[in-house]
Scaffold this motif. Structure first.
Motif, mmCIF file in Angstrom:
data_model
loop_
_atom_site.group_PDB
_atom_site.id
_atom_site.type_symbol
_atom_site.label_atom_id
_atom_site.label_comp_id
_atom_site.label_asym_id
_atom_site.label_seq_id
_atom_site.Cartn_x
_atom_site.Cartn_y
_atom_site.Cartn_z
ATOM 1 N N ASP A 290 38.438 42.079 42.514
ATOM 2 C CA ASP A 290 38.622 41.972 41.058
ATOM 3 C C ASP A 290 37.519 41.127 40.435
ATOM 4 O O ASP A 290 37.002 41.458 39.352
ATOM 5 N N LEU A 291 37.151 40.038 41.109
ATOM 6 C CA LEU A 291 36.089 39.172 40.598
ATOM 7 C C LEU A 291 34.760 39.916 40.577
ATOM 8 O O LEU A 291 34.005 39.838 39.589
ATOM 9 N N ALA B 284 34.702 42.370 37.764
ATOM 10 C CA ALA B 284 34.527 41.680 36.483
ATOM 11 C C ALA B 284 33.078 41.259 36.291
ATOM 12 O O ALA B 284 32.525 41.358 35.183
ATOM 13 N N GLN B 285 32.446 40.795 37.382
ATOM 14 C CA GLN B 285 31.038 40.396 37.300
ATOM 15 C C GLN B 285 30.151 41.599 36.979
ATOM 16 O O GLN B 285 29.222 41.489 36.168
ATOM 17 N N ALA C 80 31.086 44.350 35.450
ATOM 18 C CA ALA C 80 31.370 44.755 34.068
ATOM 19 C C ALA C 80 30.629 43.859 33.088
ATOM 20 O O ALA C 80 30.106 44.334 32.062
ATOM 21 N N LEU C 81 30.562 42.563 33.404
ATOM 22 C CA LEU C 81 29.854 41.628 32.532
ATOM 23 C C LEU C 81 28.357 41.927 32.521
ATOM 24 O O LEU C 81 27.714 41.903 31.462
ATOM 25 N N SER D 10 27.798 44.950 30.412
ATOM 26 C CA SER D 10 27.957 44.615 28.999
ATOM 27 C C SER D 10 26.733 43.888 28.462
ATOM 28 O O SER D 10 26.250 44.181 27.355
#
Length: 223
Positions: free
Chosen positions: A188-189, A192-193, A195-196, A199
């Motif tokens: 999950d981490l 998220a990284q 995805a960041l 972005s």
């Protein structure tokens, strides 16, 4: 007590008659009526006599019970944490592990894992990587701390990630006899990284393009 007398008649006396000797644990009774654990040695003499040697093992039994209680407490603690905790011998075979590790391997009991290695339980690519890292730890004594490693690979792509710490397992003389490891899934981490990062990349691309023409702004090229 009656139960102990029945055990003597059923098990101990027949064994004594067959072999001429018996050694084991029994429950004794002191003069004040208190019961105590004892180590008992019985030997039949050639003249038919009987030698009986009794040793009070109360302290030893108390120490064993305390040690067992500590083991039970420790196992309860490591089984309640979500991290995978395990130990392996020099050949990479599991010695012990917690319930989280059992589930990670797709098993239901620790007995299904103990004595086996990653080669027996995981895809070859992952197993060989883990074995190589762990053999290096055993050979050099250098621990592996918070290392990101693949937990699952599908079609050549890592789909799950693990944060691993592995240290040498030592015997009482300080010799390296295996490794102790702790692993935590960080998929999950990592997602998220990623995805960041995506972005931020999109934001940078948008910030250097003209909103109306969607062309690169000239001001980024002429300063």
């Amino acid at each position: 007590d009656d139960e102990e007398l029945r055990r003597f008649a059923r098990d101990i006396m027949p064994a004594l008659g067959r072999k001429g000797r018996w050694h084991g644990e029994a429950r004794g009774l002191k003069k004040d009526g208190t019961r105590f654990p004892q180590e008992l040695s019985l030997t039949v003499l050639s003249d038919g006599g009987l030698v009986c040697v009794i040793q009070d093992i109360t302290r030893r039994k108390m120490a064993e019970e305390l040690l067992e209680a500590e083991r039970t407490l420790l196992k309860s603690m490591i089984d309640t944490v979500p991290d995978r905790i395990y130990a392996k011998d020099k050949l990479g075979r599991f010695i012990v592990c917690n319930e989280a590790m059992v589930r990670r391997m797709g098993k239901t009991t620790m007995a299904e894992i103990v004595g086996k290695s990653d080669i027996d339980l995981l895809p070859k690519e992952l197993a060989e990587r883990f074995h190589s890292d762990e053999q290096t730890i055993i050979r050099t004594g250098t621990p592996l701390i918070n290392s990101e490693e693949p937990l699952e690979i599908v079609d050549g792509r890592v789909t799950r990630w693990n944060l691993a710490t592995k240290v040498p397992l030592l015997d009482k003389d300080g010799n390296r006899i295996g490794i102790v490891g702790v692993g935590r899934e960080i998929t999950d981490l990592k997602m998220a990284q990623e995805a960041l990062k995506d972005s931020e990349k999109k934001y940078r691309e948008l910030s250097i393009m003209d909103d109306l023409t969607q062309l690169y702004n000239a001001r980024y090229f002429y300063h």
